[in-house]
Scaffold this motif. Structure first.
Motif, PDB file in Angstrom:
ATOM      1  N   PHE A 197       0.845  -1.195   0.000  1.00 10.55           N
ATOM      2  CA  PHE A 197       0.000   0.000   0.000  1.00 10.55           C
ATOM      3  C   PHE A 197       0.883   1.248   0.000  1.00 10.55           C
ATOM      4  CE2 PHE A 197      -3.086  -3.064   1.477  1.00 10.55           C
ATOM      5  CZ  PHE A 197      -4.268  -2.625   0.911  1.00 10.55           C
ATOM      6  N   ASP A 198       0.468   2.271  -0.731  1.00 14.39           N
ATOM      7  CA  ASP A 198       1.215   3.534  -0.743  1.00 14.39           C
ATOM      8  C   ASP A 198       0.240   4.695  -0.839  1.00 14.39           C
ATOM      9  OD1 ASP A 198       1.311   4.847  -3.694  1.00 14.39           O
ATOM     10  OD2 ASP A 198       1.157   2.671  -3.856  1.00 14.39           O
ATOM     11  N   LEU A 199       0.743   5.886  -0.513  1.00 13.24           N
ATOM     12  CA  LEU A 199      -0.079   7.100  -0.505  1.00 13.24           C
ATOM     13  C   LEU A 199       0.327   8.092  -1.595  1.00 13.24           C
ATOM     14  CD1 LEU A 199      -0.141   7.762   3.369  1.00 13.24           C
ATOM     15  CD2 LEU A 199      -1.833   6.534   1.990  1.00 13.24           C
ATOM     16  N   PHE A 200       1.205   7.684  -2.498  1.00  8.41           N
ATOM     17  CA  PHE A 200       1.736   8.620  -3.483  1.00  8.41           C
ATOM     18  C   PHE A 200       0.720   8.988  -4.557  1.00  8.41           C
ATOM     19  CE2 PHE A 200       5.532   6.437  -1.804  1.00  8.41           C
ATOM     20  CZ  PHE A 200       6.192   7.555  -1.297  1.00  8.41           C
ATOM     21  N   GLY A 201      -0.449   8.342  -4.526  1.00  8.25           N
ATOM     22  CA  GLY A 201      -1.519   8.730  -5.437  1.00  8.25           C
ATOM     23  C   GLY A 201      -2.061  10.115  -5.142  1.00  8.25           C
ATOM     24  N   GLN A 202      -1.700  10.674  -3.963  1.00  6.27           N
ATOM     25  CA  GLN A 202      -2.113  12.040  -3.633  1.00  6.27           C
ATOM     26  C   GLN A 202      -1.495  13.074  -4.562  1.00  6.27           C
ATOM     27  OE1 GLN A 202      -1.361  12.917   0.489  1.00  6.27           O
ATOM     28  NE2 GLN A 202      -2.470  11.119   1.255  1.00  6.27           N
ATOM     29  N   PHE A 203      -0.395  12.687  -5.191  1.00  3.50           N
ATOM     30  CA  PHE A 203       0.288  13.614  -6.092  1.00  3.50           C
ATOM     31  C   PHE A 203      -0.123  13.312  -7.535  1.00  3.50           C
ATOM     32  CE2 PHE A 203       3.128  12.736  -2.462  1.00  3.50           C
ATOM     33  CZ  PHE A 203       3.144  13.993  -1.898  1.00  3.50           C
ATOM     34  N   PRO A 204      -0.993  14.138  -8.126  1.00  8.20           N
ATOM     35  CA  PRO A 204      -1.516  13.837  -9.471  1.00  8.20           C
ATOM     36  C   PRO A 204      -0.457  13.843 -10.555  1.00  8.20           C
ATOM     37  CG  PRO A 204      -2.135  16.060  -8.771  1.00  8.20           C
ATOM     38  CD  PRO A 204      -1.538  15.385  -7.576  1.00  8.20           C
ATOM     39  N   GLU A 205       0.666  14.540 -10.317  1.00  9.92           N
ATOM     40  CA  GLU A 205       1.706  14.618 -11.341  1.00  9.92           C
ATOM     41  C   GLU A 205       2.619  13.397 -11.336  1.00  9.92           C
ATOM     42  OE1 GLU A 205       3.461  16.318  -7.583  1.00  9.92           O
ATOM     43  OE2 GLU A 205       1.542  16.415  -8.646  1.00  9.92           O
ATOM     44  N   ARG A 206       2.423  12.487 -10.360  1.00  6.36           N
ATOM     45  CA  ARG A 206       3.276  11.311 -10.245  1.00  6.36           C
ATOM     46  C   ARG A 206       2.537  10.052 -10.656  1.00  6.36           C
ATOM     47  NH1 ARG A 206       6.517  11.645  -4.479  1.00  6.36           N
ATOM     48  NH2 ARG A 206       7.428  13.724  -4.719  1.00  6.36           N
ATOM     49  N   ALA A 207       3.303   9.047 -11.063  1.00  2.00           N
ATOM     50  CA  ALA A 207       2.745   7.716 -11.315  1.00  2.00           C
ATOM     51  C   ALA A 207       2.565   7.003  -9.978  1.00  2.00           C
ATOM     52  CB  ALA A 207       3.665   6.926 -12.237  1.00  2.00           C
ATOM     53  N   GLY A 208       1.851   5.905  -9.993  1.00  2.00           N
ATOM     54  CA  GLY A 208       1.573   5.180  -8.763  1.00  2.00           C
ATOM     55  C   GLY A 208       2.783   4.473  -8.192  1.00  2.00           C
ATOM     56  N   SER A 209       2.609   3.960  -6.974  1.00  2.00           N
ATOM     57  CA  SER A 209       3.635   3.218  -6.252  1.00  2.00           C
ATOM     58  C   SER A 209       4.937   4.025  -6.160  1.00  2.00           C
ATOM     59  CB  SER A 209       3.875   1.854  -6.925  1.00  2.00           C
ATOM     60  OG  SER A 209       4.551   0.975  -6.054  1.00  2.00           O
ATOM     61  N   LEU A 210       6.090   3.378  -6.381  1.00  4.32           N
ATOM     62  CA  LEU A 210       7.386   4.059  -6.252  1.00  4.32           C
ATOM     63  C   LEU A 210       8.026   4.355  -7.606  1.00  4.32           C
ATOM     64  CD1 LEU A 210       8.960   2.057  -3.275  1.00  4.32           C
ATOM     65  CD2 LEU A 210       7.905   4.315  -3.214  1.00  4.32           C
ATOM     66  N   ILE A 211       7.205   4.439  -8.653  1.00  2.00           N
ATOM     67  CA  ILE A 211       7.735   4.680  -9.999  1.00  2.00           C
ATOM     68  C   ILE A 211       8.492   6.005 -10.070  1.00  2.00           C
ATOM     69  CG2 ILE A 211       7.071   5.062 -12.415  1.00  2.00           C
ATOM     70  CD1 ILE A 211       4.804   3.071 -11.992  1.00  2.00           C
ATOM     71  N   HIS A 212       8.047   6.985  -9.290  1.00  2.00           N
ATOM     72  CA  HIS A 212       8.720   8.290  -9.267  1.00  2.00           C
ATOM     73  C   HIS A 212      10.155   8.180  -8.766  1.00  2.00           C
ATOM     74  CE1 HIS A 212       9.113  12.655  -8.863  1.00  2.00           C
ATOM     75  NE2 HIS A 212       9.560  12.465  -7.632  1.00  2.00           N
ATOM     76  N   TYR A 213      10.440   7.153  -7.955  1.00  2.00           N
ATOM     77  CA  TYR A 213      11.760   7.013  -7.333  1.00  2.00           C
ATOM     78  C   TYR A 213      12.601   5.910  -7.984  1.00  2.00           C
ATOM     79  CZ  TYR A 213       9.534   9.725  -3.612  1.00  2.00           C
ATOM     80  OH  TYR A 213       8.876  10.700  -2.895  1.00  2.00           O
ATOM     81  N   VAL A 214      12.297   5.568  -9.223  1.00  2.00           N
ATOM     82  CA  VAL A 214      12.974   4.453  -9.874  1.00  2.00           C
ATOM     83  C   VAL A 214      14.494   4.628  -9.929  1.00  2.00           C
ATOM     84  CG1 VAL A 214      12.626   5.447 -12.174  1.00  2.00           C
ATOM     85  CG2 VAL A 214      13.011   2.989 -11.941  1.00  2.00           C
ATOM     86  N   GLU A 215      14.970   5.865 -10.023  1.00  2.00           N
ATOM     87  CA  GLU A 215      16.416   6.109 -10.101  1.00  2.00           C
ATOM     88  C   GLU A 215      16.968   6.713  -8.810  1.00  2.00           C
ATOM     89  OE1 GLU A 215      18.155   6.977 -14.111  1.00  2.00           O
ATOM     90  OE2 GLU A 215      16.234   8.010 -14.389  1.00  2.00           O
ATOM     91  N   ASP A 216      16.200   6.647  -7.745  1.00  2.00           N
ATOM     92  CA  ASP A 216      16.621   7.214  -6.462  1.00  2.00           C
ATOM     93  C   ASP A 216      17.251   6.123  -5.604  1.00  2.00           C
ATOM     94  OD1 ASP A 216      16.627   8.173  -3.734  1.00  2.00           O
ATOM     95  OD2 ASP A 216      15.335   9.796  -4.419  1.00  2.00           O
ATOM     96  N   PRO A 217      18.564   6.125  -5.427  1.00  2.00           N
ATOM     97  CA  PRO A 217      19.230   5.049  -4.668  1.00  2.00           C
ATOM     98  C   PRO A 217      18.754   4.955  -3.221  1.00  2.00           C
ATOM     99  CG  PRO A 217      20.833   6.322  -5.917  1.00  2.00           C
ATOM    100  CD  PRO A 217      19.545   7.074  -5.985  1.00  2.00           C
ATOM    101  N   PHE A 218      18.535   6.100  -2.564  1.00  2.00           N
ATOM    102  CA  PHE A 218      18.188   6.084  -1.147  1.00  2.00           C
ATOM    103  C   PHE A 218      16.854   5.394  -0.915  1.00  2.00           C
ATOM    104  CE2 PHE A 218      16.384   7.740   2.774  1.00  2.00           C
ATOM    105  CZ  PHE A 218      17.462   7.681   3.648  1.00  2.00           C
ATOM    106  N   VAL A 219      15.799   5.837  -1.618  1.00  2.00           N
ATOM    107  CA  VAL A 219      14.473   5.251  -1.439  1.00  2.00           C
ATOM    108  C   VAL A 219      14.481   3.784  -1.848  1.00  2.00           C
ATOM    109  CG1 VAL A 219      12.058   5.342  -2.171  1.00  2.00           C
ATOM    110  CG2 VAL A 219      13.291   7.463  -1.717  1.00  2.00           C
ATOM    111  N   ASN A 220      15.179   3.458  -2.921  1.00  2.00           N
ATOM    112  CA  ASN A 220      15.253   2.068  -3.377  1.00  2.00           C
ATOM    113  C   ASN A 220      15.910   1.169  -2.346  1.00  2.00           C
ATOM    114  OD1 ASN A 220      14.690   1.218  -6.515  1.00  2.00           O
ATOM    115  ND2 ASN A 220      14.944   3.425  -6.287  1.00  2.00           N
ATOM    116  N   ILE A 221      17.054   1.585  -1.828  1.00  2.00           N
ATOM    117  CA  ILE A 221      17.801   0.742  -0.884  1.00  2.00           C
ATOM    118  C   ILE A 221      17.032   0.563   0.425  1.00  2.00           C
ATOM    119  CG2 ILE A 221      19.888   0.628   0.541  1.00  2.00           C
ATOM    120  CD1 ILE A 221      21.371   1.962  -1.814  1.00  2.00           C
TER     121      ILE A 221
END
Length: 455
Positions: A181-205
């Motif tokens: 479950f995630d809450l990033f759907g609150q941001f209309p400019e972003r895709a769902g889940s963690l797609i926005h952070y696909v290249e972010d090492p910190f959030v990924n790790i």
């Protein structure tokens, strides 16, 4: 009088541990559905139907993560808190949470309650099970708190402190319990889940570590922490860690090779993004259901490969699902032993008992039959490719939560089928069978042995 008292005692219903687990999950799901269907649990004027609330409650309590509503948009703060509480109870087990309150109020844990705990945690015996519960609660609190601190501090770079803290706590609990479950759907400019952070090492790790610890099981976590002192692992931990490592590495390599040239997934990303994206999908496909790449955009061969990873699942006694990595190890060991002409299955110089081999085969066949049957039924009730339907059915039964896009368009019969898959997958088909038929009669005779031709 004595005869009547004796008869009443015999007729008194005493639920078995599997039945306690079954009834407990049903009660928790129904309470969650009632709360989520109330006006204070959703936003806007459009009321959430009871069926949609029930679907969300089942998905949360079974730590699956399949959704037909956007958690960040359709549910109020209260509704989101209900969801994450259901995730926490479902991930750790309602008996573990009940034991927590019993320990807080210094209530003695009865032998019957220890039996239920043993069943819910896949623990070897009742001896030391309460001590193990204390460890589980401590480990979960420490890991989730660490994840919340790390994620909250990072989210403060892009949102207010209060929202960052809320997001950090919510997602740390969700990721560790492999709920998705995630809450990033609150941001209309972003895709769902963690797609926005696909290249972010910190959030990924951080996310991958939370998923990893939630997926290996508390027994393995305990042995990892005591390894510097004891310098040894049990056979269970050796199998879980080795198979998890192999599946993660092989899965990442296969996904990288299959999606490297896909313009809708890995191709536009940098070398770091391609590596992180492949590794994240490999880890999350076996239990968590989060995505840094849209699963519906993956090539069909990659989706089928993810179905295999979802079917294998996570470690026993963890917050993940599937047939479990230990079952997969026994099946591979049986195949290798047969090819080599060996009678015994040997893992790390230990012979596997025949009973466990039979259990592994039984669990695999039952799970395979349930998924195939559900996929056939969904093919009747839903519109879409069979691969997408099989992907959704496997994700639901194995409590993964990855979606090919079918969940948001399910018909009423389709929602019921997916809910049943999530429930049976979380409880376990064997536990469910024992709960529905607790009276097992010991056979007083055996039939003569017969031989049939195989192959």
């Amino acid at each position: 009088m004595q005869i009547a008292a004796s008869l009443r005692k015999k007729l008194r219903f005493r639920p078995s541990p599997p039945q306690v687990m079954l009834f407990g999950f049903v009660v928790i799901i129904m309470i969650g559905a009632q709360l989520l269907s109330r006006p204070f649990s959703y936003t806007g004027d459009q009321q959430i139907s009871y069926l949609d609330a029930l679907f969300t409650s089942v998905s949360a309590a079974c730590v699956t993560g399949l959704t037909i509503l956007n958690t960040g948009i359709h549910f109020s703060t209260f509704g989101q808190i209900v969801v994450i509480i259901l995730v926490q109870i479902g991930g750790l087990g309602f008996m573990t949470m009940a034991t927590l309150f019993a320990l807080l109020f210094k209530k003695k844990i009865s032998f019957r309650e220890r039996l239920v705990l043993q069943e819910s945690m896949n623990y070897g015996s009742t001896e030391g099970v309460v001590k193990m519960v204390r460890k589980v609660l401590l480990y979960a609190l420490c890991i989730e708190l660490s994840g919340a601190v790390l994620l909250s501090s990072y989210f403060m770079l892009e949102m207010s402190a209060g929202q960052a803290l809320y997001f950090g706590v919510f997602h740390s609990i969700s990721f560790f319990n492999n709920a998705g479950f995630d809450l990033f759907g609150q941001f209309p400019e972003r895709a769902g889940s963690l797609i926005h952070y696909v290249e972010d090492p910190f959030v990924n790790i951080v996310s991958m570590l939370l998923i990893f610890f939630g997926g290996i099981g508390f027994i393995v976590i305990s042995e990892l922490l005591t390894y510097p002192k004891n310098r040894k692992f049990s056979l269970h931990s050796k199998v879980v860690l080795s198979v998890t490592g192999i599946l993660t590495f092989v899965g990442a390599v296969v996904i990288f090779l299959l999606e490297f040239s896909n313009p809708l997934t890995l191709q536009p990303l940098s070398a770091t993004g391609k590596t992180l994206g492949s590794l994240f999908q490999s880890i999350t496909a076996r239990s968590a259901g989060l995505s840094t790449i849209d699963p519906s955009m993956l090539r069909e061969v990659t989706q089928f490969f993810l179905i295999i990873l979802m079917f294998i699942g996570a470690g026993p006694g963890s917050t993940g699902g599937g047939i479990r990595v230990t079952t997969f190890a026994i099946l591979v060991g049986a195949m290798v032993a047969m090819i080599r002409g060996k009678e015994d299955i040997v893992l790390f110089r230990y012979r596997i008992a025949k009973q466990q081999i039979h259990q592994a085969i039984m669990l695999t066949m039952i799970s395979f039959a349930i998924i195939c049957s559900a996929a056939m039924l969904l093919s009747i009730t839903e519109t879409g490719s069979f691969l997408a339907i099989l992907f959704e059915a496997t994700s639901a039964y194995c409590t993964v939560g990855m979606s090919s896009g079918l969940s948001s368009h399910l018909s009423t019969p389709g929602k019921v089928i997916i809910m049943l898959l999530m429930f049976v997958g979380r409880l376990g088909p064997v536990t469910l069978a024992f709960a529905l038929n607790s009276r097992s009669k010991k056979e007083l005779y055996r039939f003569p042995e017969g031989k049939i031709t195989i192959g």
